[in-house]
Motif scaffolding. Structure first.
Motif, PDB file in Angstrom:
ATOM      1  N   LEU A 193      24.354  70.767  10.511  1.00  0.00           N
ATOM      2  CA  LEU A 193      25.523  70.577  11.373  1.00  0.00           C
ATOM      3  C   LEU A 193      26.239  71.911  11.512  1.00  0.00           C
ATOM      4  O   LEU A 193      26.626  72.522  10.517  1.00  0.00           O
ATOM      5  CB  LEU A 193      26.492  69.551  10.777  1.00  0.00           C
ATOM      6  N   ASP A 194      26.423  72.350  12.747  1.00  0.00           N
ATOM      7  CA  ASP A 194      27.131  73.604  12.977  1.00  0.00           C
ATOM      8  C   ASP A 194      28.636  73.452  12.846  1.00  0.00           C
ATOM      9  O   ASP A 194      29.337  74.438  12.614  1.00  0.00           O
ATOM     10  CB  ASP A 194      26.776  74.150  14.358  1.00  0.00           C
ATOM     11  N   GLY A 195      29.114  72.239  12.991  1.00  0.00           N
ATOM     12  CA  GLY A 195      30.544  72.053  12.846  1.00  0.00           C
ATOM     13  C   GLY A 195      30.947  70.597  12.779  1.00  0.00           C
ATOM     14  O   GLY A 195      30.270  69.719  13.313  1.00  0.00           O
ATOM     15  N   VAL A 196      32.058  70.362  12.089  1.00  0.00           N
ATOM     16  CA  VAL A 196      32.714  69.058  12.061  1.00  0.00           C
ATOM     17  C   VAL A 196      34.166  69.289  12.453  1.00  0.00           C
ATOM     18  O   VAL A 196      34.839  70.166  11.886  1.00  0.00           O
ATOM     19  CB  VAL A 196      32.640  68.408  10.669  1.00  0.00           C
ATOM     20  N   VAL A 197      34.630  68.532  13.424  1.00  0.00           N
ATOM     21  CA  VAL A 197      36.014  68.633  13.877  1.00  0.00           C
ATOM     22  C   VAL A 197      36.717  67.329  13.554  1.00  0.00           C
ATOM     23  O   VAL A 197      36.385  66.277  14.101  1.00  0.00           O
ATOM     24  CB  VAL A 197      36.099  68.922  15.388  1.00  0.00           C
ATOM     25  N   HIS A 198      37.673  67.400  12.660  1.00  0.00           N
ATOM     26  CA  HIS A 198      38.445  66.221  12.275  1.00  0.00           C
ATOM     27  C   HIS A 198      39.656  66.108  13.202  1.00  0.00           C
ATOM     28  O   HIS A 198      40.680  66.764  12.994  1.00  0.00           O
ATOM     29  CB  HIS A 198      38.906  66.341  10.824  1.00  0.00           C
ATOM     30  N   ALA A 199      39.525  65.291  14.244  1.00  0.00           N
ATOM     31  CA  ALA A 199      40.604  65.163  15.232  1.00  0.00           C
ATOM     32  C   ALA A 199      41.270  63.796  15.204  1.00  0.00           C
ATOM     33  O   ALA A 199      42.213  63.556  15.965  1.00  0.00           O
ATOM     34  CB  ALA A 199      40.054  65.433  16.634  1.00  0.00           C
ATOM     35  N   ALA A 200      40.813  62.876  14.364  1.00  0.00           N
ATOM     36  CA  ALA A 200      41.395  61.532  14.312  1.00  0.00           C
ATOM     37  C   ALA A 200      42.748  61.569  13.605  1.00  0.00           C
ATOM     38  O   ALA A 200      42.990  62.404  12.731  1.00  0.00           O
ATOM     39  CB  ALA A 200      40.454  60.583  13.591  1.00  0.00           C
ATOM     40  N   GLY A 201      43.606  60.647  13.977  1.00  0.00           N
ATOM     41  CA  GLY A 201      44.907  60.570  13.314  1.00  0.00           C
ATOM     42  C   GLY A 201      45.717  59.380  13.776  1.00  0.00           C
ATOM     43  O   GLY A 201      45.512  58.859  14.872  1.00  0.00           O
ATOM     44  N   VAL A 202      46.607  58.922  12.905  1.00  0.00           N
ATOM     45  CA  VAL A 202      47.546  57.853  13.246  1.00  0.00           C
ATOM     46  C   VAL A 202      48.939  58.284  12.828  1.00  0.00           C
ATOM     47  O   VAL A 202      49.106  59.090  11.910  1.00  0.00           O
ATOM     48  CB  VAL A 202      47.185  56.519  12.562  1.00  0.00           C
ATOM     49  N   VAL A 203      49.949  57.738  13.499  1.00  0.00           N
ATOM     50  CA  VAL A 203      51.335  58.037  13.127  1.00  0.00           C
ATOM     51  C   VAL A 203      52.213  56.831  13.423  1.00  0.00           C
ATOM     52  O   VAL A 203      52.079  56.183  14.464  1.00  0.00           O
ATOM     53  CB  VAL A 203      51.871  59.286  13.876  1.00  0.00           C
ATOM     54  N   HIS A 204      53.058  56.518  12.460  1.00  0.00           N
ATOM     55  CA  HIS A 204      54.087  55.488  12.638  1.00  0.00           C
ATOM     56  C   HIS A 204      55.357  56.011  11.998  1.00  0.00           C
ATOM     57  O   HIS A 204      55.380  56.318  10.797  1.00  0.00           O
ATOM     58  CB  HIS A 204      53.681  54.160  12.003  1.00  0.00           C
ATOM     59  N   LEU A 205      56.404  56.155  12.793  1.00  0.00           N
ATOM     60  CA  LEU A 205      57.655  56.710  12.297  1.00  0.00           C
ATOM     61  C   LEU A 205      58.501  55.630  11.647  1.00  0.00           C
ATOM     62  O   LEU A 205      58.638  54.523  12.178  1.00  0.00           O
ATOM     63  CB  LEU A 205      58.443  57.348  13.444  1.00  0.00           C
TER      64      LEU A 205
ATOM     65  N   GLU B  62      60.665  56.947  19.052  1.00  0.00           N
ATOM     66  CA  GLU B  62      61.909  57.720  18.953  1.00  0.00           C
ATOM     67  C   GLU B  62      62.972  57.243  19.943  1.00  0.00           C
ATOM     68  O   GLU B  62      64.113  57.707  19.889  1.00  0.00           O
ATOM     69  CB  GLU B  62      61.614  59.198  19.199  1.00  0.00           C
ATOM     70  N   GLY B  63      62.578  56.368  20.864  1.00  0.00           N
ATOM     71  CA  GLY B  63      63.511  55.869  21.861  1.00  0.00           C
ATOM     72  C   GLY B  63      63.771  56.835  22.995  1.00  0.00           C
ATOM     73  O   GLY B  63      64.811  56.791  23.636  1.00  0.00           O
ATOM     74  N   HIS B  64      62.783  57.710  23.283  1.00  0.00           N
ATOM     75  CA  HIS B  64      62.918  58.702  24.343  1.00  0.00           C
ATOM     76  C   HIS B  64      61.826  58.514  25.391  1.00  0.00           C
ATOM     77  O   HIS B  64      60.743  58.017  25.086  1.00  0.00           O
ATOM     78  CB  HIS B  64      62.820  60.123  23.767  1.00  0.00           C
ATOM     79  N   PRO B  65      62.080  58.920  26.628  1.00  0.00           N
ATOM     80  CA  PRO B  65      61.037  58.824  27.662  1.00  0.00           C
ATOM     81  C   PRO B  65      59.924  59.830  27.398  1.00  0.00           C
ATOM     82  O   PRO B  65      60.130  60.856  26.745  1.00  0.00           O
ATOM     83  CB  PRO B  65      61.785  59.154  28.958  1.00  0.00           C
ATOM     84  N   TYR B  66      58.752  59.525  27.924  1.00  0.00           N
ATOM     85  CA  TYR B  66      57.597  60.409  27.791  1.00  0.00           C
ATOM     86  C   TYR B  66      57.373  61.121  29.112  1.00  0.00           C
ATOM     87  O   TYR B  66      57.228  60.477  30.158  1.00  0.00           O
ATOM     88  CB  TYR B  66      56.357  59.604  27.411  1.00  0.00           C
TER      89      TYR B  66
END
Length: 250
Positions: free
Chosen positions: A98-110, A211-215
Protein backbone atom coordinates in the motif's frame (compact mmCIF):
# COMPACT_ATOMS: atom_id res chain seq x y z
CA UNK A 1 0.94 4.08 -10.18
CA UNK A 2 0.24 3.59 -6.48
CA UNK A 3 -2.51 2.10 -4.34
CA UNK A 4 -4.25 4.23 -1.72
CA UNK A 5 -6.88 3.28 0.86
CA UNK A 6 -9.20 6.08 1.99
CA UNK A 7 -11.52 5.93 4.99
CA UNK A 8 -14.57 8.17 5.01
CA UNK A 9 -14.37 8.19 1.23
CA UNK A 10 -17.99 9.27 0.78
CA UNK A 11 -17.58 12.34 2.99
CA UNK A 12 -16.72 15.76 1.61
CA UNK A 13 -12.96 15.71 2.15
CA UNK A 14 -12.67 11.96 1.51
CA UNK A 15 -14.42 12.25 -1.83
CA UNK A 16 -12.27 15.22 -2.88
CA UNK A 17 -9.13 13.21 -2.06
CA UNK A 18 -10.43 10.21 -4.01
CA UNK A 19 -11.18 12.41 -7.02
CA UNK A 20 -7.72 13.93 -7.04
CA UNK A 21 -5.90 10.63 -6.60
CA UNK A 22 -8.07 9.08 -9.30
CA UNK A 23 -7.16 11.88 -11.70
CA UNK A 24 -3.50 11.03 -10.97
CA UNK A 25 -4.17 7.47 -12.12
CA UNK A 26 -3.86 5.64 -8.81
CA UNK A 27 -5.63 2.50 -7.69
CA UNK A 28 -8.11 3.25 -4.92
CA UNK A 29 -9.64 1.27 -2.09
CA UNK A 30 -12.63 3.26 -0.88
CA UNK A 31 -14.09 2.55 2.55
CA UNK A 32 -17.19 3.84 4.27
CA UNK A 33 -20.21 2.61 6.17
CA UNK A 34 -22.78 2.54 3.34
CA UNK A 35 -22.17 0.20 0.41
CA UNK A 36 -24.64 2.04 -1.85
CA UNK A 37 -22.84 5.34 -1.37
CA UNK A 38 -19.48 3.67 -2.00
CA UNK A 39 -20.84 2.12 -5.21
CA UNK A 40 -22.16 5.50 -6.37
CA UNK A 41 -18.80 7.17 -5.72
CA UNK A 42 -16.88 4.39 -7.48
CA UNK A 43 -19.16 4.69 -10.50
CA UNK A 44 -18.64 8.44 -10.62
CA UNK A 45 -14.85 8.09 -10.41
CA UNK A 46 -14.69 5.57 -13.23
CA UNK A 47 -16.22 7.96 -15.75
CA UNK A 48 -16.21 11.55 -16.94
CA UNK A 49 -14.06 14.30 -15.51
CA UNK A 50 -12.53 12.08 -12.83
CA UNK A 51 -11.16 9.43 -15.16
CA UNK A 52 -7.45 8.77 -14.66
CA UNK A 53 -5.20 11.16 -16.58
CA UNK A 54 -1.78 11.25 -14.91
CA UNK A 55 0.45 9.71 -12.29
CA UNK A 56 2.06 11.25 -9.23
CA UNK A 57 5.83 11.20 -9.54
CA UNK A 58 7.94 12.04 -6.50
CA UNK A 59 11.28 11.83 -8.29
CA UNK A 60 12.85 15.26 -8.83
CA UNK A 61 12.91 16.39 -12.45
CA UNK A 62 10.29 13.93 -13.69
CA UNK A 63 6.87 14.67 -15.11
CA UNK A 64 3.59 12.84 -14.54
CA UNK A 65 2.88 10.36 -17.31
CA UNK A 66 -0.37 9.28 -18.92
CA UNK A 67 -2.29 6.63 -17.01
CA UNK A 68 -4.56 3.85 -18.09
CA UNK A 69 -7.58 2.62 -16.16
CA UNK A 70 -6.82 2.51 -12.46
CA UNK A 71 -8.78 0.03 -10.40
CA UNK A 72 -11.30 1.15 -7.80
CA UNK A 73 -12.46 -1.18 -5.04
CA UNK A 74 -14.92 -0.60 -2.22
CA UNK A 75 -14.98 -2.08 1.27
CA UNK A 76 -17.81 -1.26 3.70
CA UNK A 77 -16.43 -0.69 7.20
CA UNK A 78 -18.20 0.31 10.40
CA UNK A 79 -15.69 2.39 12.32
CA UNK A 80 -17.92 2.48 15.40
CA UNK A 81 -16.85 -1.17 15.92
CA UNK A 82 -13.03 -1.14 15.81
CA UNK A 83 -12.82 -4.66 17.26
CA UNK A 84 -14.55 -6.00 14.13
CA UNK A 85 -12.32 -4.32 11.57
CA UNK A 86 -9.87 -7.20 11.31
CA UNK A 87 -12.69 -9.61 10.45
CA UNK A 88 -14.18 -7.15 7.98
CA UNK A 89 -10.88 -6.79 6.15
CA UNK A 90 -10.24 -10.54 6.21
CA UNK A 91 -13.09 -11.08 3.77
CA UNK A 92 -11.30 -8.93 1.16
CA UNK A 93 -7.98 -9.69 -0.50
CA UNK A 94 -5.95 -6.60 0.23
CA UNK A 95 -2.78 -5.79 -1.74
CA UNK A 96 0.59 -6.82 -0.36
CA UNK A 97 1.79 -3.24 -0.87
CA UNK A 98 0.00 0.00 0.00
CA UNK A 99 1.48 3.33 -1.04
CA UNK A 100 -0.76 5.23 1.29
CA UNK A 101 -3.61 5.21 3.78
CA UNK A 102 -5.67 8.36 4.25
CA UNK A 103 -7.75 8.48 7.40
CA UNK A 104 -10.52 10.92 6.46
CA UNK A 105 -13.48 9.48 8.42
CA UNK A 106 -14.87 11.37 11.38
CA UNK A 107 -17.92 12.15 13.49
CA UNK A 108 -18.77 15.15 15.65
CA UNK A 109 -21.52 15.92 18.12
CA UNK A 110 -21.33 19.13 20.12
CA UNK A 111 -22.36 19.12 23.75
CA UNK A 112 -21.12 20.47 27.09
CA UNK A 113 -19.22 18.03 29.29
CA UNK A 114 -22.10 18.09 31.77
CA UNK A 115 -24.40 16.54 29.15
CA UNK A 116 -22.07 14.17 27.29
CA UNK A 117 -22.90 10.59 28.17
CA UNK A 118 -20.46 7.68 27.93
CA UNK A 119 -21.89 6.38 24.64
CA UNK A 120 -21.16 9.70 22.92
CA UNK A 121 -17.58 9.69 24.19
CA UNK A 122 -17.17 6.10 23.01
CA UNK A 123 -18.55 6.89 19.53
CA UNK A 124 -16.18 9.83 19.07
CA UNK A 125 -13.15 7.91 20.25
CA UNK A 126 -14.06 4.73 18.32
CA UNK A 127 -14.53 6.42 14.95
CA UNK A 128 -12.04 9.26 15.16
CA UNK A 129 -9.18 7.55 17.00
CA UNK A 130 -9.38 3.84 17.86
CA UNK A 131 -10.44 2.71 14.39
CA UNK A 132 -7.67 4.79 12.81
CA UNK A 133 -5.16 3.12 15.13
CA UNK A 134 -6.53 -0.36 14.46
CA UNK A 135 -6.64 0.06 10.68
CA UNK A 136 -3.10 1.41 10.71
CA UNK A 137 -1.97 -1.60 12.73
CA UNK A 138 -3.64 -4.03 10.33
CA UNK A 139 -2.24 -2.31 7.24
CA UNK A 140 1.30 -1.75 8.50
CA UNK A 141 2.81 -4.80 6.75
CA UNK A 142 1.57 -3.54 3.36
CA UNK A 143 2.68 0.01 4.16
CA UNK A 144 6.13 -1.16 5.21
CA UNK A 145 6.49 -3.19 2.00
CA UNK A 146 5.90 -0.06 -0.08
CA UNK A 147 7.62 2.43 2.26
CA UNK A 148 4.20 4.05 2.21
CA UNK A 149 2.59 7.16 3.60
CA UNK A 150 -0.08 7.51 6.30
CA UNK A 151 -2.13 10.71 6.36
CA UNK A 152 -4.40 11.58 9.27
CA UNK A 153 -7.08 14.17 8.49
CA UNK A 154 -7.27 15.81 11.90
CA UNK A 155 -8.89 19.19 12.67
CA UNK A 156 -7.94 22.52 14.17
CA UNK A 157 -9.95 21.13 17.11
CA UNK A 158 -6.98 18.79 17.53
CA UNK A 159 -4.88 21.85 18.35
CA UNK A 160 -7.29 23.70 20.60
CA UNK A 161 -10.42 22.58 22.45
CA UNK A 162 -13.34 25.00 22.62
CA UNK A 163 -16.54 24.87 24.70
CA UNK A 164 -18.88 22.00 23.72
CA UNK A 165 -16.18 20.39 21.57
CA UNK A 166 -14.61 18.25 24.32
CA UNK A 167 -15.32 14.75 22.96
CA UNK A 168 -14.41 15.60 19.37
CA UNK A 169 -11.31 17.55 20.40
CA UNK A 170 -10.17 14.78 22.74
CA UNK A 171 -10.39 12.27 19.90
CA UNK A 172 -8.43 14.57 17.61
CA UNK A 173 -5.78 15.33 20.25
CA UNK A 174 -5.40 11.56 20.52
CA UNK A 175 -5.13 11.26 16.75
CA UNK A 176 -2.26 13.74 16.81
CA UNK A 177 -0.48 11.61 19.43
CA UNK A 178 -1.05 8.50 17.31
CA UNK A 179 0.53 10.20 14.30
CA UNK A 180 3.53 11.45 16.28
CA UNK A 181 4.20 8.04 17.83
CA UNK A 182 3.80 6.23 14.50
CA UNK A 183 6.26 8.61 12.84
CA UNK A 184 8.85 7.90 15.53
CA UNK A 185 8.29 4.13 15.50
CA UNK A 186 8.20 3.50 11.74
CA UNK A 187 11.14 5.27 10.05
CA UNK A 188 10.39 3.72 6.65
CA UNK A 189 6.86 5.17 6.59
CA UNK A 190 6.08 8.84 6.11
CA UNK A 191 3.35 10.23 8.39
CA UNK A 192 1.44 13.46 7.82
CA UNK A 193 -1.23 15.15 9.91
CA UNK A 194 -3.48 17.65 8.13
CA UNK A 195 -5.43 20.06 10.35
CA UNK A 196 -8.34 21.50 8.34
CA UNK A 197 -10.24 24.44 9.72
CA UNK A 198 -13.92 24.78 8.92
CA UNK A 199 -14.58 23.13 5.56
CA UNK A 200 -17.69 23.16 3.38
CA UNK A 201 -18.92 19.61 4.01
CA UNK A 202 -22.10 17.95 5.25
CA UNK A 203 -20.37 17.56 8.61
CA UNK A 204 -19.92 21.32 8.76
CA UNK A 205 -23.58 21.79 7.84
CA UNK A 206 -24.47 19.59 10.83
CA UNK A 207 -22.09 21.50 13.10
CA UNK A 208 -23.63 24.83 12.12
CA UNK A 209 -27.09 23.46 12.85
CA UNK A 210 -25.91 22.26 16.26
CA UNK A 211 -24.47 25.72 16.93
CA UNK A 212 -27.75 27.33 15.88
CA UNK A 213 -26.20 29.22 12.95
CA UNK A 214 -26.98 29.19 9.21
CA UNK A 215 -24.70 27.29 6.85
CA UNK A 216 -23.16 29.22 3.97
CA UNK A 217 -20.76 27.19 1.85
CA UNK A 218 -18.72 30.23 0.78
CA UNK A 219 -17.79 30.96 4.39
CA UNK A 220 -15.57 27.89 4.54
CA UNK A 221 -12.65 26.27 2.74
CA UNK A 222 -13.58 23.94 -0.12
CA UNK A 223 -12.95 20.20 0.36
CA UNK A 224 -11.00 20.25 -2.91
CA UNK A 225 -8.59 22.80 -1.40
CA UNK A 226 -7.90 20.55 1.58
CA UNK A 227 -7.44 17.64 -0.82
CA UNK A 228 -4.88 19.57 -2.87
CA UNK A 229 -2.84 20.30 0.24
CA UNK A 230 -3.01 16.66 1.30
CA UNK A 231 -2.02 15.30 -2.11
CA UNK A 232 0.84 17.81 -2.25
CA UNK A 233 2.15 16.20 0.94
CA UNK A 234 1.91 12.79 -0.74
CA UNK A 235 3.81 14.16 -3.73
CA UNK A 236 6.68 15.53 -1.65
CA UNK A 237 9.98 13.92 -2.76
CA UNK A 238 11.25 11.06 -0.62
CA UNK A 239 14.01 13.13 0.95
CA UNK A 240 11.46 15.01 3.08
CA UNK A 241 8.10 14.64 4.79
CA UNK A 242 5.38 17.19 5.45
CA UNK A 243 4.74 16.15 9.04
CA UNK A 244 2.03 18.70 9.97
CA UNK A 245 0.07 21.23 7.95
CA UNK A 246 -2.88 23.46 8.88
CA UNK A 247 -5.45 24.60 6.30
CA UNK A 248 -7.77 27.39 7.39
CA UNK A 249 -10.45 29.26 5.44
CA UNK A 250 -9.21 32.67 4.36
Amino acid sequence: MGTYLITGATGGIGTAIAELLRERGHDLILTGRAQDRLDALAGKLRTGAHAATQLISTAPGTRPSAASGASIRTIPLDLTEPRRLEASLASDVLPDRLDGVVHAAGVVHLSPVAELEADEWIDHLSVNLVSAAELTRLLLPALRAAAGHVVFVNSTAGLRANPEWSAYAASKFGLRALADSLRAEEPSIRVTTVYPGRTATEMQRSVRAQEGHPYAEDDFAAPATVARVLVAALETPRDAVVSDVTVRPS
